[in-house]
Design an enzyme around this catalytic site. Structure first.
Site, PDB file in Angstrom:
ATOM      1  N   ASP A  12       0.818  -1.205   0.000  1.00 48.02           N
ATOM      2  CA  ASP A  12       0.000   0.000   0.000  1.00 48.02           C
ATOM      3  C   ASP A  12       0.860   1.266   0.000  1.00 48.02           C
ATOM      4  O   ASP A  12       1.989   1.258   0.488  1.00 48.02           O
ATOM      5  CB  ASP A  12      -0.906  -0.019   1.248  1.00 48.02           C
ATOM      6  CG  ASP A  12      -2.014   1.018   1.146  1.00 48.02           C
ATOM      7  OD1 ASP A  12      -2.375   1.402   0.014  1.00 48.02           O
ATOM      8  OD2 ASP A  12      -2.514   1.455   2.199  1.00 48.02           O
ATOM      9  N   HIS A  29       2.474   3.126  -8.955  1.00 51.26           N
ATOM     10  CA  HIS A  29       2.307   1.677  -9.139  1.00 51.26           C
ATOM     11  C   HIS A  29       3.520   1.073  -9.850  1.00 51.26           C
ATOM     12  O   HIS A  29       3.943  -0.038  -9.553  1.00 51.26           O
ATOM     13  CB  HIS A  29       1.032   1.379  -9.934  1.00 51.26           C
ATOM     14  CG  HIS A  29      -0.224   1.762  -9.199  1.00 51.26           C
ATOM     15  ND1 HIS A  29      -0.430   1.452  -7.874  1.00 51.26           N
ATOM     16  CD2 HIS A  29      -1.335   2.434  -9.596  1.00 51.26           C
ATOM     17  CE1 HIS A  29      -1.614   1.904  -7.489  1.00 51.26           C
ATOM     18  NE2 HIS A  29      -2.178   2.528  -8.512  1.00 51.26           N
ATOM     19  N   LEU A 123      11.114 -20.828  -4.052  1.00 55.80           N
ATOM     20  CA  LEU A 123      10.157 -19.847  -3.516  1.00 55.80           C
ATOM     21  C   LEU A 123       8.826 -20.032  -4.242  1.00 55.80           C
ATOM     22  O   LEU A 123       8.811 -20.136  -5.475  1.00 55.80           O
ATOM     23  CB  LEU A 123      10.672 -18.418  -3.754  1.00 55.80           C
ATOM     24  CG  LEU A 123       9.738 -17.274  -3.336  1.00 55.80           C
ATOM     25  CD1 LEU A 123       9.707 -17.137  -1.811  1.00 55.80           C
ATOM     26  CD2 LEU A 123      10.189 -15.943  -3.949  1.00 55.80           C
TER      27      LEU A 123
HETATM   28  C1  FPP Z   1      -2.173   0.096  -3.125  1.00 55.57           C
HETATM   29  O1  FPP Z   1      -1.660   1.386  -3.273  1.00 55.57           O
HETATM   30  C2  FPP Z   1      -1.665  -0.739  -4.165  1.00 55.57           C
HETATM   31  C3  FPP Z   1      -2.417  -1.319  -5.119  1.00 55.57           C
HETATM   32  C4  FPP Z   1      -3.871  -1.164  -5.209  1.00 55.57           C
HETATM   33  C5  FPP Z   1      -1.849  -2.136  -6.172  1.00 55.57           C
HETATM   34  C6  FPP Z   1      -0.538  -2.784  -5.878  1.00 55.57           C
HETATM   35  C7  FPP Z   1       0.161  -2.900  -7.166  1.00 55.57           C
HETATM   36  C8  FPP Z   1       1.488  -2.796  -7.356  1.00 55.57           C
HETATM   37  C9  FPP Z   1       2.455  -2.689  -6.262  1.00 55.57           C
HETATM   38  C10 FPP Z   1       2.056  -2.773  -8.728  1.00 55.57           C
HETATM   39  C11 FPP Z   1       1.780  -3.992  -9.499  1.00 55.57           C
HETATM   40  C12 FPP Z   1       2.177  -5.206  -8.746  1.00 55.57           C
HETATM   41  C13 FPP Z   1       3.024  -6.105  -9.199  1.00 55.57           C
HETATM   42  C14 FPP Z   1       3.354  -7.290  -8.377  1.00 55.57           C
HETATM   43  C15 FPP Z   1       3.646  -5.970 -10.504  1.00 55.57           C
HETATM   44  P1  FPP Z   1      -2.690   2.574  -3.431  1.00 55.57           P
HETATM   45  O2  FPP Z   1      -2.854   2.862  -4.855  1.00 55.57           O
HETATM   46  O3  FPP Z   1      -3.962   2.243  -2.712  1.00 55.57           O
HETATM   47  O4  FPP Z   1      -1.928   3.719  -2.711  1.00 55.57           O
HETATM   48  P2  FPP Z   1      -2.584   4.871  -1.833  1.00 55.57           P
HETATM   49  O5  FPP Z   1      -3.212   4.200  -0.639  1.00 55.57           O
HETATM   50  O6  FPP Z   1      -1.423   5.715  -1.476  1.00 55.57           O
HETATM   51  O7  FPP Z   1      -3.585   5.575  -2.712  1.00 55.57           O
END
Ligand code: FPP
Length: 247
Positions: A12, A29, A123
């Site tokens: 997050d 992201h 893994l």
């Molecule tokens: C939450 O951050 C994250 C997500 C909803 C998506 C997680 C995705 C990635 C880390 C990239 C793709 C993953 C891989 C494994 C390639 P948020 O957008 O809710 O952040 P915020 O809370 O700051 O708005």
């Protein structure tokens, strides 16, 4: 099944990381995908045998379509790149969650990654995509209907089957980056006795050292699984004021 801990990560803070820099959320992201790569690389060195990454929750469909498709493109790219390393490094890829709502290109990337890395024994890398623990529990319960009292093992197997999950032990440690302290519908059954760790570090800044420190903190905890013993280890940091935000 690889030996070692099962660590689950809620990645997050990507959006806030980007917004603080005046960048589009998608850039956050993209930086988050790079962080995911770092932790996959570091995991076996930290004694981790199973790594579960929360990449896209069923509730994330509520995001703007442009952000959703950017996330799917990133996931596809990640899988296609990961498969090349995974084949060499003994990483077995398993995507957990619903597949019927995903774009065809991503479904193909998933099938290909799982097929090509089937032999990996170092893994087990589980990516949760279009995942909801409550929805999986509901669907597994429907599969067990008629079986009046399925054993925990039978129910766990049904739960795994509805989400294409390969056999995996329960979660030992669940870490959430990004400063919030909630589970967001991630691996609720599998984390029944998981140790929880909430870190302020935004996911894009997360790296091998953070992962190693999280595992060290886990090793200092005393796990009793409901049995008697010494009082639980001291909390790592004081509780924060609670505000609610879905996701
Ligand atoms: C939450 O951050 C994250 C997500 C909803 C998506 C997680 C995705 C990635 C880390 C990239 C793709 C993953 C891989 C494994 C390639 P948020 O957008 O809710 O952040 P915020 O809370 O700051 O708005």
């Amino acid at each position: 099944m690889p030996d070692g801990l099962h660590v689950a990560l809620v990645m997050d803070g990507n959006g806030r990381w980007a917004e603080r820099r005046g960048l589009p959320r998608v850039t956050g992201h993209r930086a988050g995908a790079a962080a995911a790569r770092r932790v996959v690389e570091a995991a076996p060195h930290c004694g981790i045998g199973v790594l579960s990454l929360y990449a896209f929750s069923a509730d994330n469909w509520r995001r703007p379509p442009g952000e959703v498709s950017a996330l799917f493109r990133l996931l596809g790219t990640f899988l296609r790149r990961e498969v090349l390393r995974a084949e060499m490094e003994g990483v077995r890829v398993n995507v957990v969650g619903r597949r019927d709502r995903l774009p065809a290109a991503l479904r193909h990337a998933i099938d290909d990654a799982e097929r090509r890395t089937r032999g990996g024994g170092r893994l087990l890398l589980r990516l949760a995509v279009d995942y909801s623990a409550r929805d999986a529990i509901r669907r597994a319960a429907a599969c067990c209907a008629g079986d009046e009292a399925p054993t925990r093992e039978a129910f766990a197997a049904a739960l795994a089957a509805v989400d294409h999950a390969e056999p995996a032990p329960p979660v030992d440690l669940l870490v959430r980056a990004g400063g919030e302290q909630r589970l967001s519908d991630f691996l609720l059954w599998e984390s029944a006795y998981a140790e929880l760790l909430f870190l302020d570090t935004p996911w894009p800044d997360f790296g091998a050292t953070d992962l190693a420190q999280a595992v060290e903190a886990y090793r200092r905890r005393e796990r009793r699984f409901g049995g008697a013993g010494r009082p639980a280890a001291v909390a790592l940091r004081p509780a924060l004021t609670v505000t609610r935000r879905t996701g």
